[in-house]
Design a protein around this motif. Structure first.
Motif, PDB file in Angstrom:
ATOM      1  N   GLU B 185       0.864  -1.183   0.000  1.00 49.55           N
ATOM      2  CA  GLU B 185       0.000   0.000   0.000  1.00 49.55           C
ATOM      3  C   GLU B 185       0.899   1.230   0.000  1.00 49.55           C
ATOM      4  N   ILE B 186       0.514   2.231  -0.764  1.00 50.25           N
ATOM      5  CA  ILE B 186       1.206   3.520  -0.732  1.00 50.25           C
ATOM      6  C   ILE B 186       0.130   4.576  -0.477  1.00 50.25           C
ATOM      7  N   LEU B 187       0.221   5.245   0.670  1.00 49.69           N
ATOM      8  CA  LEU B 187      -0.807   6.210   1.089  1.00 49.69           C
ATOM      9  C   LEU B 187      -0.198   7.604   1.021  1.00 49.69           C
ATOM     10  N   MET B 188      -0.725   8.422   0.097  1.00 51.88           N
ATOM     11  CA  MET B 188      -0.081   9.692  -0.240  1.00 51.88           C
ATOM     12  C   MET B 188      -0.920  10.892   0.157  1.00 51.88           C
ATOM     13  N   GLN B 189      -0.240  11.949   0.642  1.00 55.51           N
ATOM     14  CA  GLN B 189      -0.946  13.189   0.989  1.00 55.51           C
ATOM     15  C   GLN B 189      -0.200  14.394   0.443  1.00 55.51           C
ATOM     16  N   ASP B 190      -0.832  15.566   0.519  1.00 54.14           N
ATOM     17  CA  ASP B 190      -0.243  16.821   0.016  1.00 54.14           C
ATOM     18  C   ASP B 190       0.200  16.660  -1.435  1.00 54.14           C
ATOM     19  N   LEU B 191      -0.746  16.289  -2.295  1.00 53.70           N
ATOM     20  CA  LEU B 191      -0.364  15.940  -3.670  1.00 53.70           C
ATOM     21  C   LEU B 191      -0.232  17.155  -4.570  1.00 53.70           C
ATOM     22  N   ASP B 192       0.458  16.957  -5.682  1.00 55.18           N
ATOM     23  CA  ASP B 192       0.670  18.005  -6.678  1.00 55.18           C
ATOM     24  C   ASP B 192      -0.678  18.540  -7.188  1.00 55.18           C
ATOM     25  N   LYS B 193      -0.851  19.856  -7.092  1.00 54.17           N
ATOM     26  CA  LYS B 193      -2.123  20.523  -7.433  1.00 54.17           C
ATOM     27  C   LYS B 193      -2.504  20.305  -8.890  1.00 54.17           C
ATOM     28  N   ASP B 194      -1.539  20.440  -9.784  1.00 56.84           N
ATOM     29  CA  ASP B 194      -1.828  20.303 -11.220  1.00 56.84           C
ATOM     30  C   ASP B 194      -2.250  18.878 -11.563  1.00 56.84           C
ATOM     31  N   ILE B 195      -1.556  17.906 -10.972  1.00 52.59           N
ATOM     32  CA  ILE B 195      -1.922  16.508 -11.239  1.00 52.59           C
ATOM     33  C   ILE B 195      -3.321  16.236 -10.699  1.00 52.59           C
ATOM     34  N   MET B 196      -3.605  16.717  -9.506  1.00 51.29           N
ATOM     35  CA  MET B 196      -4.919  16.479  -8.889  1.00 51.29           C
ATOM     36  C   MET B 196      -6.057  17.120  -9.696  1.00 51.29           C
TER      37      MET B 196
END
Lengths: 344, 344
Positions: B185-196
């Motif tokens: 599992e890879i749980l990610m936060q604070d993601l890149d705004k443009d990608i999101m």
């Protein structure tokens, strides 16, 4: 008299602080006077009962456990309902007078209490302890190893180089070329009744007698030992060597809440034999082993493999094993109970 | 209307149950009907929105995340304020009708919630969840990895072969010759705004478009993908292969609480490349990796070394790493944040 069953919390609170080099040429924590330590220990609610020293380390036996002081490192281990965190600010002030403005490592750890409800603030729970520590050290990290609804071991340690309440004190990550450092603790419960019966005034008069009778003096035979037998029961010992190595054992022998702790910073690349000898000496029903080792330590790379080996070669059932990688230390945590206890 | 800021809890609750061989010749969890699953998911407060299958595995996209069903294993992953533990007893009843009386493994895990106060009982805290699980499974063990006062990840798992509330259901330790099994599992936060910003209905009409645009279809290209783009934003996908491997990704793109989870049981002896590709695809500010591997898995012996390698080769700062040895599984937990965030 209220009808309260006799109980003593053998489980210790262990606080260790290491400082970087002093800014003063004669800086040394061992310059702190006996009177200053006695004053500091008032906040903890314990007293000095005996004292030995050599060129590397001062070792104090306390009414509740032990204190070790070397040039740059201070260790306080206290059981019962003592309040060690309450002396922290005073310790940091005394250290500052000796030129210690930079903290390299802090560890506060303990097993879960048998009866947490009798502890006093700020030790009424691990969250309260962490909250208290956070008022002094910002960005500390707190861990719970083992099963958090069963038996476990708590650790608070530092990761960031700054201090909130004491802005002149700096905390730094230890460089990789630090002196080798390692600590092993073995925390034992449900101990053999016959062995425990030796640690009473009804059987022996002095600490020295029971140290020899029990075989404690054979665990690390090079140690200069200071021991104490409490009345009516209970036992404490500190041992030190010229090279700065120490050991300490504290025994709560009462059958209903028997507890024995062993701790040492002895440098070994294999702790299997030492663990075996401690276990044979006290015959617990269950125990926890923790080993800290920094990157310069003999134990750093090998401790995980050694631990696995111990479990394989012995009759103990390992109920839990975890390891943590911190910036400058590896930590191994393992929990054992008698293989016989395995329920089908 | 009350002035409440918009919020969605992307952090999922993940429940996995594996059963031993069925006592019935045709026993298979995939015999459970769609109507029965819909009924069961009422307790969880979510619905089935899409469905794919192959000879090894059925994959359901849910209004909140995913459910995977294979012959002997059931996985439910739900986000928001869903209540997955509430369907457990019904699941065990349905499994029993298929001849599954013996549980080999149970895992319930989740990251700390961003806003725990909006969760519903029994998910209002990890202790409440553990208490609830303990009414069904005795002697479960609960762990907290990472720093318990900062970012952490909770796990409840089994260790003892018996069941309290359901006496006909037996729980056994998995034998060492079990099928290879691993989960990353890879749980990610604070993601890149443009990608999101791609994962919104204002930019794309269908899941398929954004799956291709984002590069999700290139992470594990062999997977047959079922994807869904929510209105006004949010994304879910399941991918399955004939050999029983699955992957699933869930995206909460809102900048203030962005969260992406990746999960797969793909068998690799080195997860470094997969982790790198997932991280490049979503560009998080921080993330957690967990890897479970049993003794038969390719990943079992090597995952610790691989993890260290990843940290060394990348620009990520590992803020925490722990590993646990359970009776039949090893678990690796590691937490990363951007090296740039290192405060001096």
């Amino acid at each position: 008299m209220p009808n309260v069953a006799h109980f003593f919390e053998g489980v210790e609170k262990l606080l260790e602080i290491c400082f970087d080099e002093s800014s003063s040429p004669n800086g040394d924590l061992r310059n702190i006077t006996r009177g200053e330590w006695e004053n500091l220990l008032c906040h903890v609610k314990c007293e000095i009962i005996s004292y030995i020293k050599n060129d590397s380390i001062d070792a104090f036996l306390l009414s509740e456990s032990s204190m070790f002081v070397s040039k740059r490192r201070w260790i306080l281990k206290t059981c019962g309902t003592t309040t060690p965190l309450k002396c922290l600010e005073q310790l940091l002030q005394l250290a500052k007078l000796e030129g210690y403005h930079v903290i390299s490592d802090i560890f506060y750890s303990r097993k879960n209490f048998t009866r947490p409800e009798i502890q006093m603030s700020p030790h009424e729970g691990f969250f309260e302890e962490v909250t208290y520590l956070d008022t002094i050290f910002p960005e500390g990290r707190s861990y719970c190893l083992g099963s958090i609804n069963l038996e476990c071991w708590y650790l608070y340690t530092f990761s960031k180089p700054e201090l909130k309440a004491l802005p002149h004190l700096i905390v730094e990550e230890k460089s990789t070329d630090a002196d080798p450092d390692q600590t092993i603790e073995i925390l034992m419960q449900d101990l053999d009744k016959d062995i425990m019966s030796a640690f009473t005034k009804s059987k022996f008069t002095t600490g020295r007698e029971v140290t020899a009778y029990s075989g404690i003096d054979k665990i690390l035979p090079e140690m200069h030992i200071d021991d104490f037998l409490f009345d009516p029961c209970g036992y404490s010992m500190n041992g030190i060597r010229e090279n700065g190595e120490y050991m300490t054992i504290h025994i709560t022998p009462e059958e209903k809440f028997s507890y024995v702790s062993f701790e040492s910073n002895v440098a070994l690349n294999n702790y299997t034999k030492l663990i075996s000898q401690v276990i044979k000496t006290f015959k617990p029903g269950k125990f926890i082993v923790t080993i800290f080792a920094n990157k310069s330590s003999l134990a750093y790379e090998t401790m995980k493999e050694l631990e696995i080996e111990y479990s394989t070669l012995s009759n103990w059932r390992r109920t839990d094993m975890q390891c943590c990688n911190f910036p400058s230390y590896n930590l191994l945590f393992a929990q054992y109970s008698r293989a016989l206890e395995k329920v089908l």
